[in-house]
Design a protein around this motif. Structure first.
Motif, PDB file in Angstrom:
ATOM      1  N   GLY A  23       9.833   5.247  10.510  1.00  0.00           N
ATOM      2  CA  GLY A  23      10.631   4.780  11.628  1.00  0.00           C
ATOM      3  C   GLY A  23      12.087   4.557  11.267  1.00  0.00           C
ATOM      4  N   LEU A  24      12.864   4.315  12.293  1.00  0.00           N
ATOM      5  CA  LEU A  24      14.282   4.025  12.118  1.00  0.00           C
ATOM      6  C   LEU A  24      14.647   2.820  12.982  1.00  0.00           C
ATOM      7  CD1 LEU A  24      16.121   7.481  12.235  1.00  0.00           C
ATOM      8  CD2 LEU A  24      15.994   5.922  10.305  1.00  0.00           C
ATOM      9  N   PHE A  25      15.625   2.077  12.485  1.00  0.00           N
ATOM     10  CA  PHE A  25      16.157   0.949  13.243  1.00  0.00           C
ATOM     11  C   PHE A  25      15.015  -0.003  13.628  1.00  0.00           C
ATOM     12  CE2 PHE A  25      18.613   4.862  14.484  1.00  0.00           C
ATOM     13  CZ  PHE A  25      19.584   4.699  13.512  1.00  0.00           C
ATOM     14  N   GLY A  26      14.839  -0.301  14.900  1.00  0.00           N
ATOM     15  CA  GLY A  26      13.851  -1.285  15.313  1.00  0.00           C
ATOM     16  C   GLY A  26      12.412  -0.836  15.179  1.00  0.00           C
ATOM     17  N   SER A  27      12.175   0.468  14.977  1.00  0.00           N
ATOM     18  CA  SER A  27      10.793   0.948  14.872  1.00  0.00           C
ATOM     19  C   SER A  27      10.300   1.004  13.427  1.00  0.00           C
ATOM     20  CB  SER A  27      10.665   2.337  15.509  1.00  0.00           C
ATOM     21  OG  SER A  27      11.331   3.324  14.730  1.00  0.00           O
ATOM     22  N   ALA A  28      11.135   0.639  12.472  1.00  0.00           N
ATOM     23  CA  ALA A  28      10.760   0.749  11.059  1.00  0.00           C
ATOM     24  C   ALA A  28       9.625  -0.218  10.726  1.00  0.00           C
ATOM     25  CB  ALA A  28      11.962   0.464  10.167  1.00  0.00           C
ATOM     26  N   ARG A  29       8.699   0.248   9.876  1.00  0.00           N
ATOM     27  CA  ARG A  29       7.590  -0.601   9.454  1.00  0.00           C
ATOM     28  C   ARG A  29       7.071  -0.150   8.094  1.00  0.00           C
ATOM     29  NH1 ARG A  29       3.026   1.707  13.603  1.00  0.00           N
ATOM     30  NH2 ARG A  29       2.669   3.720  12.585  1.00  0.00           N
ATOM     31  N   VAL A  30       6.428  -1.064   7.388  1.00  0.00           N
ATOM     32  CA  VAL A  30       5.782  -0.773   6.116  1.00  0.00           C
ATOM     33  C   VAL A  30       4.310  -0.504   6.403  1.00  0.00           C
ATOM     34  CG1 VAL A  30       5.152  -1.662   3.852  1.00  0.00           C
ATOM     35  CG2 VAL A  30       7.366  -2.246   4.846  1.00  0.00           C
ATOM     36  N   ALA A  31       3.788   0.626   5.921  1.00  0.00           N
ATOM     37  CA  ALA A  31       2.388   0.971   6.163  1.00  0.00           C
ATOM     38  C   ALA A  31       1.738   1.412   4.857  1.00  0.00           C
ATOM     39  CB  ALA A  31       2.278   2.072   7.218  1.00  0.00           C
ATOM     40  N   MET A  32       0.623   0.789   4.529  1.00  0.00           N
ATOM     41  CA  MET A  32      -0.132   1.131   3.321  1.00  0.00           C
ATOM     42  C   MET A  32      -1.458   1.748   3.722  1.00  0.00           C
ATOM     43  SD  MET A  32       0.562  -2.381   1.155  1.00  0.00           S
ATOM     44  CE  MET A  32       0.366  -3.427   2.616  1.00  0.00           C
ATOM     45  N   SER A  33      -1.771   2.916   3.165  1.00  0.00           N
ATOM     46  CA  SER A  33      -3.052   3.539   3.450  1.00  0.00           C
ATOM     47  C   SER A  33      -4.172   2.747   2.792  1.00  0.00           C
ATOM     48  CB  SER A  33      -3.071   4.978   2.939  1.00  0.00           C
ATOM     49  OG  SER A  33      -4.363   5.546   3.083  1.00  0.00           O
ATOM     50  N   ASP A  34      -5.314   2.690   3.460  1.00  0.00           N
ATOM     51  CA  ASP A  34      -6.454   1.984   2.872  1.00  0.00           C
ATOM     52  C   ASP A  34      -6.950   2.671   1.597  1.00  0.00           C
ATOM     53  OD1 ASP A  34      -7.478   4.243   4.097  1.00  0.00           O
ATOM     54  OD2 ASP A  34      -9.094   3.204   5.148  1.00  0.00           O
ATOM     55  N   THR A  35      -6.519   3.923   1.366  1.00  0.00           N
ATOM     56  CA  THR A  35      -6.909   4.589   0.120  1.00  0.00           C
ATOM     57  C   THR A  35      -6.380   3.851  -1.102  1.00  0.00           C
ATOM     58  OG1 THR A  35      -4.970   6.048   0.276  1.00  0.00           O
ATOM     59  CG2 THR A  35      -7.031   6.875   1.173  1.00  0.00           C
ATOM     60  N   MET A  36      -5.238   3.184  -0.959  1.00  0.00           N
ATOM     61  CA  MET A  36      -4.695   2.426  -2.084  1.00  0.00           C
ATOM     62  C   MET A  36      -5.706   1.391  -2.571  1.00  0.00           C
ATOM     63  SD  MET A  36      -0.707   1.718  -1.035  1.00  0.00           S
ATOM     64  CE  MET A  36      -0.514   0.608  -2.430  1.00  0.00           C
ATOM     65  N   PHE A  37      -6.305   0.686  -1.633  1.00  0.00           N
ATOM     66  CA  PHE A  37      -7.208  -0.398  -2.003  1.00  0.00           C
ATOM     67  C   PHE A  37      -8.596   0.122  -2.356  1.00  0.00           C
ATOM     68  CE2 PHE A  37      -3.966  -1.860   0.964  1.00  0.00           C
ATOM     69  CZ  PHE A  37      -3.287  -2.737   0.120  1.00  0.00           C
ATOM     70  N   LYS A  38      -8.977   1.250  -1.765  1.00  0.00           N
ATOM     71  CA  LYS A  38     -10.247   1.865  -2.153  1.00  0.00           C
ATOM     72  C   LYS A  38     -10.180   2.394  -3.577  1.00  0.00           C
ATOM     73  CE  LYS A  38     -11.929   3.069   2.455  1.00  0.00           C
ATOM     74  NZ  LYS A  38     -12.399   4.136   3.364  1.00  0.00           N
ATOM     75  N   GLN A  39      -8.961   2.692  -4.037  1.00  0.00           N
ATOM     76  CA  GLN A  39      -8.790   3.150  -5.412  1.00  0.00           C
ATOM     77  C   GLN A  39      -8.362   2.014  -6.335  1.00  0.00           C
ATOM     78  OE1 GLN A  39      -6.675   6.874  -5.970  1.00  0.00           O
ATOM     79  NE2 GLN A  39      -7.197   7.583  -3.920  1.00  0.00           N
ATOM     80  N   GLY A  40      -8.557   0.800  -5.883  1.00  0.00           N
ATOM     81  CA  GLY A  40      -8.387  -0.351  -6.769  1.00  0.00           C
ATOM     82  C   GLY A  40      -6.970  -0.768  -7.050  1.00  0.00           C
ATOM     83  N   ALA A  41      -6.075  -0.625  -6.088  1.00  0.00           N
ATOM     84  CA  ALA A  41      -4.684  -1.028  -6.310  1.00  0.00           C
ATOM     85  C   ALA A  41      -4.595  -2.533  -6.529  1.00  0.00           C
ATOM     86  CB  ALA A  41      -3.828  -0.628  -5.114  1.00  0.00           C
ATOM     87  N   ASP A  42      -3.935  -2.932  -7.610  1.00  0.00           N
ATOM     88  CA  ASP A  42      -3.704  -4.353  -7.853  1.00  0.00           C
ATOM     89  C   ASP A  42      -2.307  -4.721  -7.355  1.00  0.00           C
ATOM     90  OD1 ASP A  42      -1.935  -3.429  -9.817  1.00  0.00           O
ATOM     91  OD2 ASP A  42      -3.380  -3.709 -11.434  1.00  0.00           O
TER      92      ASP A  42
END
Length: 409
Positions: free
Chosen positions: A221-240
């Motif tokens: 996104g840009l300007f007011g639509s910007a957001r942080v998004a993390m895929s659930d694959t990160m946590f399924k692969q054990g992200a600390d």
């Protein structure tokens, strides 16, 4: 205490990949390079088939049977061409985007799910593409001499609008985005967002594993639509937490340094050059395709000719585009190291991306094809940062990457 050696630490990180995993990554990566060439061959075949059918010429002639209707012709021809092109390339797209990913264990999505999403995406791209092409053909008619310059600007406007609208309208069609629940992961991301000037009130986790098993996150996104998004694959692969901070810090670097606007600026220049070359090459390619019933470049029935030229120029521009994005990715890595200060967390995450990006290519291969610095080079820079900025606490070596239970988001 033994002095920390960045080269040795990099080698230890790479050694956490088994020989089988490395060989598989190399095979996948080299195959991806060949896909660029074969994709162009498919483009040639599709353009030839559509020209030979004479369908676009027939549509143009029928609409303008009694009087000229250039805008309507442009829109309808663009719609038909885009839809027909999608149908003709569907087998190739299915192989490249689903079957091949399935073979390399990079997706668990069923073919029906992939096909349904591809169809929805096609509807969106066909309509948006038809609107853009209608605008470009209007510019060709009204600004014949310098249409290529105006067209690059209009293309940039469409890109920027897409970047603003996509997180709000398009992305939720394909994935479910849920606010990250309270917990250590959200707290860490919010703290990092506030530190880096990234929006801290839009932290999401989405079901990216529905389409791909790739380890990823993004700031879209840009300007007011910007957001942080993390895929659930990160946590399924054990992200600390260290990985989360390292990866999200990288993505925040893209936002903080407005890399997307830099990309748009460069794309304006590249598209202007591409359109200018298309204007010059059009007569030759039209003759080679045998499009005798197609007029000059202002004729929408010549869209297959125009698309084929742009596809060819896109292949030639691969090293340029790769170098641009690789440079921005390196800058985002540096941003993460400065602000998240997680060289080991970032390295641990990078190792997990090596399954779809061979970690140690030659310098020539990296220059020609890699839109990210190689995993080896990225880890080496992280370890050099560690040696310079964390000399007291830097152990000599890299921890093993092992399966872990993911932290509770």
């Amino acid at each position: 205490m033994t002095k920390f050696d960045p080269a040795a630490a990099t080698a230890q990180w790479l050694a956490t990949l088994s020989p089988q995993e490395t060989a598989r990554a190399v095979a996948y990566t080299h195959g991806s390079h060949w896909l660029i060439l074969w994709g162009f061959v498919v483009s040639v075949l599709v353009a030839w088939i559509i020209v030979r059918t004479g369908l676009l010429v027939a549509i143009r002639s029928r609409i303008e049977r009694r009087r000229r209707r250039p805008v309507l012709v442009s829109f309808v021809v663009a719609l038909v061409y885009s839809a027909l092109s999608w149908l003709l390339t569907l087998p190739w797209a299915a192989y490249k985007s689903w079957w091949r990913e399935k073979q390399y264990g990079l997706t668990s999505q069923a073919f029906g799910g992939w096909l349904g999403e591809a169809a929805v995406g096609a509807v969106i791209s066909v309509v948006v593409g038809a609107l853009l092409l209608t605008a470009i053909y209007a510019l060709i008619r009204r600004a014949r001499r310098f249409w290529w310059a105006w067209a690059s600007g209009v293309t940039a406007v469409f890109i920027v609008l897409g970047l603003i609208v996509s997180p709000l309208v398009i992305e939720p069609i394909f994935n479910t985005y849920t606010p990250a629940p309270n917990g250590p992961v959200r707290d860490a991301v919010v703290a990092l967002a506030k530190q880096t000037g990234t929006p801290s009130d839009k932290i999401f986790i989405y079901d990216g594993s529905k389409q791909s098993d790739r380890y990823t996150a993004n700031v879209s996104g840009l300007f007011g639509s910007a957001r942080v998004a993390m895929s659930d694959t990160m946590f399924k692969q054990g992200a600390d937490l260290a990985e989360v901070r390292g990866v999200v810090g990288h993505e925040m670097g893209h936002y903080a340094h407005v890399h997307i606007l830099w990309m748009v600026g460069v794309l304006i220049v590249l598209s202007a050059l591409g359109f200018w070359l298309t204007d010059r090459l059009y007569p030759t390619v039209r003759r080679l395709l045998g499009a005798r019933d197609v007029g000059d470049i202002a004729d929408p029935a010549g869209l297959p000719v125009l698309a084929l030229i742009l596809a060819f120029l896109g292949v030639l521009a691969t090293p340029i585009e790769a170098t641009l994005t690789r440079t921005l990715e390196a800058d985002a890595d540096h941003f993460s190291l400065v602000h998240a200060n997680e060289p080991d967390g970032l390295s641990k995450a990078l190792i997990k991306t090596a399954e779809y990006r061979a970690p140690s290519p030659s310098a020539v291969e990296e220059f020609l094809f890699y839109d990210h610095p190689s995993v080896e080079n990225r880890i080496r820079r992280a370890m050099e940062w560690k040696a310079t900025h964390m000399p007291e606490g830097a152990p000599d070596g890299a921890p093993q990457v092992t399966a872990r239970q993911p932290p509770r988001p």
